[in-house]
Scaffold this motif. Structure first.
Motif, PDB file in Angstrom:
ATOM      1  N   GLU A 266      41.902  79.579  37.632  1.00 19.76           N
ATOM      2  CA  GLU A 266      41.734  79.473  38.996  1.00 19.76           C
ATOM      3  C   GLU A 266      40.649  78.513  39.452  1.00 19.76           C
ATOM      4  O   GLU A 266      40.643  77.805  40.530  1.00 19.76           O
ATOM      5  CB  GLU A 266      41.442  80.660  39.558  1.00 19.76           C
ATOM      6  CG  GLU A 266      39.820  81.520  39.151  1.00 19.76           C
ATOM      7  CD  GLU A 266      39.970  82.175  37.913  1.00 19.76           C
ATOM      8  OE1 GLU A 266      39.014  82.908  37.722  1.00 19.76           O
ATOM      9  OE2 GLU A 266      41.231  82.016  37.317  1.00 19.76           O
ATOM     10  N   GLN A 267      39.784  77.869  38.457  1.00 16.48           N
ATOM     11  CA  GLN A 267      38.762  77.063  38.772  1.00 16.48           C
ATOM     12  C   GLN A 267      39.283  75.712  38.862  1.00 16.48           C
ATOM     13  O   GLN A 267      38.759  74.855  39.284  1.00 16.48           O
ATOM     14  CB  GLN A 267      38.011  77.072  37.322  1.00 16.48           C
ATOM     15  CG  GLN A 267      36.877  78.496  37.470  1.00 16.48           C
ATOM     16  CD  GLN A 267      35.696  78.099  38.475  1.00 16.48           C
ATOM     17  OE1 GLN A 267      35.480  77.083  39.015  1.00 16.48           O
ATOM     18  NE2 GLN A 267      35.233  79.377  38.634  1.00 16.48           N
ATOM     19  N   SER A 268      40.653  75.486  38.475  1.00 16.73           N
ATOM     20  CA  SER A 268      41.201  74.246  38.684  1.00 16.73           C
ATOM     21  C   SER A 268      41.504  73.864  40.344  1.00 16.73           C
ATOM     22  O   SER A 268      41.464  72.838  40.701  1.00 16.73           O
ATOM     23  CB  SER A 268      42.487  74.069  38.024  1.00 16.73           C
ATOM     24  OG  SER A 268      43.568  75.053  38.532  1.00 16.73           O
ATOM     25  N   VAL A 269      41.839  74.985  40.843  1.00 19.58           N
ATOM     26  CA  VAL A 269      42.036  74.901  42.637  1.00 19.58           C
ATOM     27  C   VAL A 269      40.390  74.527  43.019  1.00 19.58           C
ATOM     28  O   VAL A 269      40.361  73.948  43.837  1.00 19.58           O
ATOM     29  CB  VAL A 269      42.363  76.131  42.945  1.00 19.58           C
ATOM     30  CG1 VAL A 269      42.275  76.133  44.433  1.00 19.58           C
ATOM     31  CG2 VAL A 269      43.883  76.361  42.506  1.00 19.58           C
ATOM     32  N   ASN A 270      39.500  75.325  42.523  1.00 22.27           N
ATOM     33  CA  ASN A 270      38.031  74.948  43.121  1.00 22.27           C
ATOM     34  C   ASN A 270      37.560  73.519  42.706  1.00 22.27           C
ATOM     35  O   ASN A 270      36.843  72.817  43.413  1.00 22.27           O
ATOM     36  CB  ASN A 270      37.056  75.797  42.247  1.00 22.27           C
ATOM     37  CG  ASN A 270      37.193  77.281  42.852  1.00 22.27           C
ATOM     38  OD1 ASN A 270      37.681  77.569  43.426  1.00 22.27           O
ATOM     39  ND2 ASN A 270      36.842  78.089  42.075  1.00 22.27           N
ATOM     40  N   LEU A 271      37.958  73.069  41.645  1.00 25.93           N
ATOM     41  CA  LEU A 271      37.772  71.484  41.327  1.00 25.93           C
ATOM     42  C   LEU A 271      38.352  70.700  42.372  1.00 25.93           C
ATOM     43  O   LEU A 271      37.539  69.796  42.650  1.00 25.93           O
ATOM     44  CB  LEU A 271      38.375  71.353  39.775  1.00 25.93           C
ATOM     45  CG  LEU A 271      38.465  69.771  39.622  1.00 25.93           C
ATOM     46  CD1 LEU A 271      36.898  69.313  39.201  1.00 25.93           C
ATOM     47  CD2 LEU A 271      39.501  69.288  38.577  1.00 25.93           C
ATOM     48  N   TRP A 272      39.464  70.762  42.775  1.00 25.05           N
ATOM     49  CA  TRP A 272      40.200  69.766  43.529  1.00 25.05           C
ATOM     50  C   TRP A 272      39.741  69.967  45.111  1.00 25.05           C
ATOM     51  O   TRP A 272      39.560  68.928  45.691  1.00 25.05           O
ATOM     52  CB  TRP A 272      41.730  69.914  43.506  1.00 25.05           C
ATOM     53  CG  TRP A 272      42.234  69.287  42.366  1.00 25.05           C
ATOM     54  CD1 TRP A 272      42.815  69.949  41.096  1.00 25.05           C
ATOM     55  CD2 TRP A 272      42.368  68.102  42.149  1.00 25.05           C
ATOM     56  NE1 TRP A 272      43.246  69.259  40.189  1.00 25.05           N
ATOM     57  CE2 TRP A 272      42.676  67.881  40.577  1.00 25.05           C
ATOM     58  CE3 TRP A 272      41.837  66.818  42.649  1.00 25.05           C
ATOM     59  CZ2 TRP A 272      43.015  66.599  40.220  1.00 25.05           C
ATOM     60  CZ3 TRP A 272      41.782  65.484  41.969  1.00 25.05           C
ATOM     61  CH2 TRP A 272      42.567  65.285  40.821  1.00 25.05           C
ATOM     62  N   ARG A 273      39.063  71.244  45.368  1.00 24.68           N
ATOM     63  CA  ARG A 273      38.486  71.330  46.470  1.00 24.68           C
ATOM     64  C   ARG A 273      37.095  70.613  46.473  1.00 24.68           C
ATOM     65  O   ARG A 273      36.813  69.936  47.472  1.00 24.68           O
ATOM     66  CB  ARG A 273      38.192  72.698  46.809  1.00 24.68           C
ATOM     67  CG  ARG A 273      39.580  73.568  47.275  1.00 24.68           C
ATOM     68  CD  ARG A 273      39.154  75.009  47.515  1.00 24.68           C
ATOM     69  NE  ARG A 273      40.381  75.648  47.949  1.00 24.68           N
ATOM     70  CZ  ARG A 273      40.532  76.930  47.450  1.00 24.68           C
ATOM     71  NH1 ARG A 273      39.869  77.969  46.806  1.00 24.68           N
ATOM     72  NH2 ARG A 273      41.841  77.300  48.164  1.00 24.68           N
ATOM     73  N   ASN A 274      36.327  70.583  45.374  1.00 27.66           N
ATOM     74  CA  ASN A 274      35.342  69.901  45.219  1.00 27.66           C
ATOM     75  C   ASN A 274      35.606  68.357  45.376  1.00 27.66           C
ATOM     76  O   ASN A 274      34.839  67.555  46.061  1.00 27.66           O
ATOM     77  CB  ASN A 274      34.472  69.963  43.686  1.00 27.66           C
ATOM     78  CG  ASN A 274      33.906  71.395  44.112  1.00 27.66           C
ATOM     79  OD1 ASN A 274      34.015  72.183  44.790  1.00 27.66           O
ATOM     80  ND2 ASN A 274      33.719  71.899  42.606  1.00 27.66           N
TER      81      ASN A 274
END
Length: 271
Positions: free
Chosen positions: A207-215
């Motif tokens: 799920e951190q992949s989604v957070n990455l693209w938000r960043n």
């Protein structure tokens, strides 16, 4: 003669299109993998000469740890390679992997990828490009488009087509917008999918992949090229694709988690 050439090109297309990517997509591969590996190594060596290389050992160990964890779950043909991982001291928010077992990470990326999981999403994505043979495909597609334009140019001149220069200019632009850019976006999406699977298998939180693209979207200030004219999907599109694949990736991660020995690469100090 033109009909013969066309039939020959069609025959070649169907022969080389027998290749298949890790996601099951049909591929055109015209180049020898040894050639690609040599080109990748030469490009990497040139970059090491031209760009500053980080000497921060904590950062180097951190990036190497993430890359090693991902490489351990790649297919045997990649796992057995002696991969070279270099951290470039540069503010670019980027990373890359090249044929020949080369990975480069810019320190600028580590300001946006907030933890080992988000860094794994990027590095896994880049390894996915190599696993899927995207460099070979891009070169092959470019070669085929160029050959098609040359043949069309010759045929139009032989037929005395009016506005021949305008025709070729339009075809050149059309091939870029209609063929090459969508093709590149397809590669980016496929690398996202492969990278998500790799990070889950390696024990990084998918799920951190989604957070990455938000960043990434926040770091760009909300500015992006219209997707039609972009070689990469916009962040929202990438996030939707990842979210669609998230249930399967989460199940893979949970299975890996139950086995213990999850990656613990730490976190470098403020860069």
């Amino acid at each position: 003669m033109r009909n013969y050439v066309l039939m020959l090109l069609i025959a070649v297309f169907f022969v080389v299109a027998c290749a298949e990517s890790p996601t099951g997509r049909r591929q055109i591969m015209l180049f020898n993998e040894n050639q690609l590996n040599t080109m990748g190594s030469q490009t990497f060596d040139s970059m090491k000469e031209e760009l500053a290389i980080s000497t921060d050992q904590q950062t180097i160990r951190y990036v190497q740890c993430v890359a090693d964890a991902l490489l351990r779950v790649t297919p045997e043909e990649y796992m057995g390679n002696e991969w070279e991982v270099i951290v470039f001291a540069d503010d670019q928010v980027n990373a890359f992997a090249l044929p020949g077992g080369k990975i480069g990470v810019y320190t600028g990326l580590l300001k946006v990828a907030e933890n080992q999981h988000q860094l794994a999403a990027v590095v896994g994505h880049e390894i996915g490009h190599v696993m899927a043979g995207h460099a070979n495909e891009r070169l092959s597609r470019s070669q085929m488009v160029q050959t098609g334009l040359v043949l069309t140019d010759a045929a139009s001149r032989a037929a005395n087509v009016r506005f021949q220069q305008e025709l070729m200019a339009g075809l050149g632009l059309g091939s870029q917008v209609g063929l090459m850019l969508p093709f590149s976006r397809e590669h980016e999406t496929e690398a996202d999918i492969i990278g998500l699977d790799l990070m889950a298998q390696a024990g990084f939180q998918p799920e951190q992949s989604v957070n990455l693209w938000r960043n990434m979207a926040a770091a760009s200030g909300g500015q992006s090229t219209p997707q039609l004219l972009s070689s990469h999907p916009v962040p929202d599109t990438r996030i939707r694709t990842l979210q669609q694949r998230m249930p399967a990736a989460t199940a893979t991660f949970q299975q890996r988690q139950s086995q213990g020995r999850l990656p613990n690469c730490g976190q470098p100090g403020k860069l």
